[in-house]
Design an enzyme around this catalytic site. Structure first.
Site, PDB file in Angstrom:
ATOM      1  N   HIS A 100      32.808  57.318  51.089  1.00 28.85           N
ATOM      2  CA  HIS A 100      33.996  56.466  51.103  1.00 28.85           C
ATOM      3  C   HIS A 100      35.072  57.218  51.880  1.00 28.85           C
ATOM      4  O   HIS A 100      35.632  58.201  51.397  1.00 28.85           O
ATOM      5  CB  HIS A 100      34.409  56.205  49.651  1.00 28.85           C
ATOM      6  CG  HIS A 100      35.377  55.084  49.476  1.00 28.85           C
ATOM      7  ND1 HIS A 100      35.028  53.761  49.636  1.00 28.85           N
ATOM      8  CD2 HIS A 100      36.694  55.079  49.149  1.00 28.85           C
ATOM      9  CE1 HIS A 100      36.089  52.997  49.407  1.00 28.85           C
ATOM     10  NE2 HIS A 100      37.113  53.781  49.123  1.00 28.85           N
ATOM     11  N   LYS A 145      40.099  45.377  51.645  1.00 31.46           N
ATOM     12  CA  LYS A 145      41.086  46.362  52.114  1.00 31.46           C
ATOM     13  C   LYS A 145      40.342  47.356  52.981  1.00 31.46           C
ATOM     14  O   LYS A 145      39.283  47.866  52.587  1.00 31.46           O
ATOM     15  CB  LYS A 145      41.726  47.043  50.905  1.00 31.46           C
ATOM     16  CG  LYS A 145      42.562  48.262  51.247  1.00 31.46           C
ATOM     17  CD  LYS A 145      43.492  48.610  50.094  1.00 31.46           C
ATOM     18  CE  LYS A 145      43.373  50.058  49.700  1.00 31.46           C
ATOM     19  NZ  LYS A 145      44.331  50.449  48.661  1.00 31.46           N
ATOM     20  N   LYS A 190      40.249  50.964  54.863  1.00 29.75           N
ATOM     21  CA  LYS A 190      40.876  52.286  54.889  1.00 29.75           C
ATOM     22  C   LYS A 190      40.909  52.742  56.334  1.00 29.75           C
ATOM     23  O   LYS A 190      39.855  52.911  56.965  1.00 29.75           O
ATOM     24  CB  LYS A 190      40.073  53.275  54.041  1.00 29.75           C
ATOM     25  CG  LYS A 190      39.976  52.919  52.584  1.00 29.75           C
ATOM     26  CD  LYS A 190      41.300  52.760  51.910  1.00 29.75           C
ATOM     27  CE  LYS A 190      41.714  54.001  51.158  1.00 29.75           C
ATOM     28  NZ  LYS A 190      42.909  53.750  50.318  1.00 29.75           N
ATOM     29  N   ASP A 193      44.984  50.092  54.503  1.00 32.01           N
ATOM     30  CA  ASP A 193      45.670  51.207  53.843  1.00 32.01           C
ATOM     31  C   ASP A 193      45.591  52.416  54.768  1.00 32.01           C
ATOM     32  O   ASP A 193      44.493  52.904  55.073  1.00 32.01           O
ATOM     33  CB  ASP A 193      44.999  51.503  52.493  1.00 32.01           C
ATOM     34  CG  ASP A 193      45.823  52.462  51.643  1.00 32.01           C
ATOM     35  OD1 ASP A 193      46.811  53.029  52.158  1.00 32.01           O
ATOM     36  OD2 ASP A 193      45.467  52.640  50.455  1.00 32.01           O
ATOM     37  N   GLU A 214      49.374  49.155  53.729  1.00 32.71           N
ATOM     38  CA  GLU A 214      49.750  49.998  52.598  1.00 32.71           C
ATOM     39  C   GLU A 214      50.120  51.393  53.090  1.00 32.71           C
ATOM     40  O   GLU A 214      49.389  51.995  53.885  1.00 32.71           O
ATOM     41  CB  GLU A 214      48.528  50.050  51.664  1.00 32.71           C
ATOM     42  CG  GLU A 214      48.822  50.395  50.241  1.00 32.71           C
ATOM     43  CD  GLU A 214      47.583  50.218  49.361  1.00 32.71           C
ATOM     44  OE1 GLU A 214      46.914  49.165  49.448  1.00 32.71           O
ATOM     45  OE2 GLU A 214      47.272  51.151  48.603  1.00 32.71           O
ATOM     46  N   ASP A 218      52.849  52.820  48.183  1.00 33.41           N
ATOM     47  CA  ASP A 218      51.828  53.322  47.247  1.00 33.41           C
ATOM     48  C   ASP A 218      52.145  54.771  46.880  1.00 33.41           C
ATOM     49  O   ASP A 218      52.822  55.025  45.893  1.00 33.41           O
ATOM     50  CB  ASP A 218      50.422  53.164  47.846  1.00 33.41           C
ATOM     51  CG  ASP A 218      49.338  53.591  46.860  1.00 33.41           C
ATOM     52  OD1 ASP A 218      49.671  53.844  45.690  1.00 33.41           O
ATOM     53  OD2 ASP A 218      48.155  53.691  47.241  1.00 33.41           O
ATOM     54  N   LYS A 221      49.436  51.851  39.840  1.00 30.81           N
ATOM     55  CA  LYS A 221      48.251  52.634  39.440  1.00 30.81           C
ATOM     56  C   LYS A 221      48.608  53.319  38.130  1.00 30.81           C
ATOM     57  O   LYS A 221      49.679  53.943  38.050  1.00 30.81           O
ATOM     58  CB  LYS A 221      47.903  53.694  40.491  1.00 30.81           C
ATOM     59  CG  LYS A 221      47.284  53.117  41.747  1.00 30.81           C
ATOM     60  CD  LYS A 221      47.072  54.177  42.787  1.00 30.81           C
ATOM     61  CE  LYS A 221      46.521  53.544  44.050  1.00 30.81           C
ATOM     62  NZ  LYS A 221      46.593  54.435  45.205  1.00 30.81           N
ATOM     63  N   GLU A 258      42.499  45.862  43.046  1.00 31.09           N
ATOM     64  CA  GLU A 258      41.355  46.494  43.727  1.00 31.09           C
ATOM     65  C   GLU A 258      40.546  47.277  42.682  1.00 31.09           C
ATOM     66  O   GLU A 258      40.168  48.421  42.919  1.00 31.09           O
ATOM     67  CB  GLU A 258      41.839  47.385  44.882  1.00 31.09           C
ATOM     68  CG  GLU A 258      42.879  48.403  44.497  1.00 31.09           C
ATOM     69  CD  GLU A 258      43.311  49.312  45.636  1.00 31.09           C
ATOM     70  OE1 GLU A 258      42.947  49.059  46.788  1.00 31.09           O
ATOM     71  OE2 GLU A 258      44.001  50.299  45.347  1.00 31.09           O
TER      72      GLU A 258
END
Ligand code: MUC
Ligand code: MG
Length: 377
Positions: free
Chosen positions: A19, A164, A166, A195, A221, A246, A270, A324
């Site tokens: 990831h 989303k 990255k 993001d 983001e 964020d 979060k 998410e």
């Protein structure tokens, strides 16, 4: 009934594909689990996750464990879970910052008290408004073709229709090409956000954001480093798409400043970042009062951490950008005996007492780092 024992475990759990974020590529995800046990043997569990050791967040998993063991646990042992608000108030007064550690223990206290009462945790968090929440999937394989295939499979299985991406690693023009190719392949029905995880400077953001917006991207983001609030404010003012705060929006004081000065026009919540379920609800209220749309963010927690976030987000009226809460779907294994249910693009809020997750302690010990009773070879 008082709490007689506290255990903190750091566990590294394999995930199903690398990831890739701008600052780190995850191959194993690290979670910190807190277990609080009372005299009758009943226990409550909390979980937080971090990303990439010290590369995403100031608190490392190791620091979270040390802080809990040395500073928070002495303020919990011998107390009653029913007094969780007083315990957390005491902790707030005597321990600065350390929000990830506070989030883990507050969650464990709430899980324990809710189990004692036989109630789902959302009943202690203001009451449930949503039975299920929409869940975005994060495309971060690092490969455009693979990301498109992954998204198409998720769409076919009715798992996700918000994606989303990255970005922020490597050439920004290449980032834009990657995003627009994916958006084009997925079509108008699918919502795509990006993001950047603080990786662009203001000039780069000024060049890239209009191209993303023209290609149908609806939100970017944290494009700039968290310290660059002036830059985020200018981007927010000049961008037609939503600029989401964020990493810059941790404490409730950060959220207030960001809302007041328009350092972003939407907010990713979060639970660990804000310091626990109740601080997250305060952050949401500040954003709501400023008319800032909310997003139910994740630190890519496993089943328990994701259930904790789901219980909190289920009590918040409007989550315009959805959530998410995909974490468990990326993991190769679980440290719980039950799984979360995802259906029709949504996560169902668990209904059993506490956060609704039964921890598999053998699995915890199997994955726990440096644990005396570790069973790995
Ligand atoms: C973040 O910055 O939002 C959430 C999803 C993901 O892939 O990374 C996280 C952290
Ligand atoms: Mg983010």
């Amino acid at each position: 009934m008082t709490i007689k024992q506290g255990n903190v475990y750091i566990a590294d759990i394999p995930i199903s594909r690398p990831h890739q974020l701008s600052m780190h590529t995850i191959t194993k995800q690290t979670i910190v689990l807190v277990k609080l046990t009372e005299e009758d043997g009943l226990s409550g569990w909390g979980e937080v996750a971090t990303i990439g050791g010290a590369s995403y967040e100031e608190m490392t998993p190791e620091a979270i464990k040390v802080t809990i063991d040395h500073y928070l646990m002495p303020m919990i042992l011998g107390k009653k879970a029913a007094d969780y608000a007083c315990i957390m108030n005491d902790i707030q007064k005597h321990v600065k910052g350390n929000r990830f550690a506070k989030a883990a223990v507050e969650s464990a206290l709430i899980d324990l008290f809710a189990k004692q009462k036989g109630l789902p945790a959302y009943e202690l968090l203001g009451g449930k408004i949503h039975d299920s929440l929409p869940v975005a999937w994060t495309l971060a394989s690092g490969d455009t073709k693979k990301d498109i295939e992954e998204a198409q499979e998720a769409l076919q299985q009715r798992k996700h229709r918000i994606f989303k991406l990255k970005i922020g690693k490597g050439d920004p023009n290449e980032n834009v090409r990657h995003v627009l190719e994916i958006k084009k392949a997925l079509g108008d029905e699918v919502r795509v956000t990006v993001d950047v995880n603080q990786s662009w400077d203001e000039q780069t953001a000024n060049q890239c954001i209009p191209k993303l917006q023209a290609g149908g991207i609806v939100m970017v983001e944290q494009p700039l480093p968290e310290w660059n609030e002036e830059g985020m404010r200018r981007l927010t003012a000049s961008s037609a798409l939503s600029v989401m705060a964020d990493e810059g929006a941790r404490s409730i004081h950060d959220v207030f400043r960001i809302a007041k000065h328009h350092v972003g026009d939407s907010l990713s919540l979060k639970i660990p970042k804000h310091g626990g379920p109740h601080e997250t609800k305060k952050a949401a209220a500040i954003a709501e009062s400023a008319g800032m749309p909310l997003y139910g963010g994740t630190m890519i927690e496993s089943t328990l951490g994701t259930a904790i976030a789901a219980h909190v987000y289920a009590t918040i009226p409007d989550m315009i950008f959805g959530t998410e809460l995909f974490g468990p779907l990326l993991y190769q294994d679980m440290v719980s005996t039950n799984a979360l249910i995802y259906e029709n693009y949504e996560l169902i809020i668990p209904e059993r007492p506490g956060f609704g997750i039964t921890i598999d302690e053998d699995k915890v010990l199997y994955y726990a780092r440096d644990h005396e009773t570790r069973q790995k070879g």
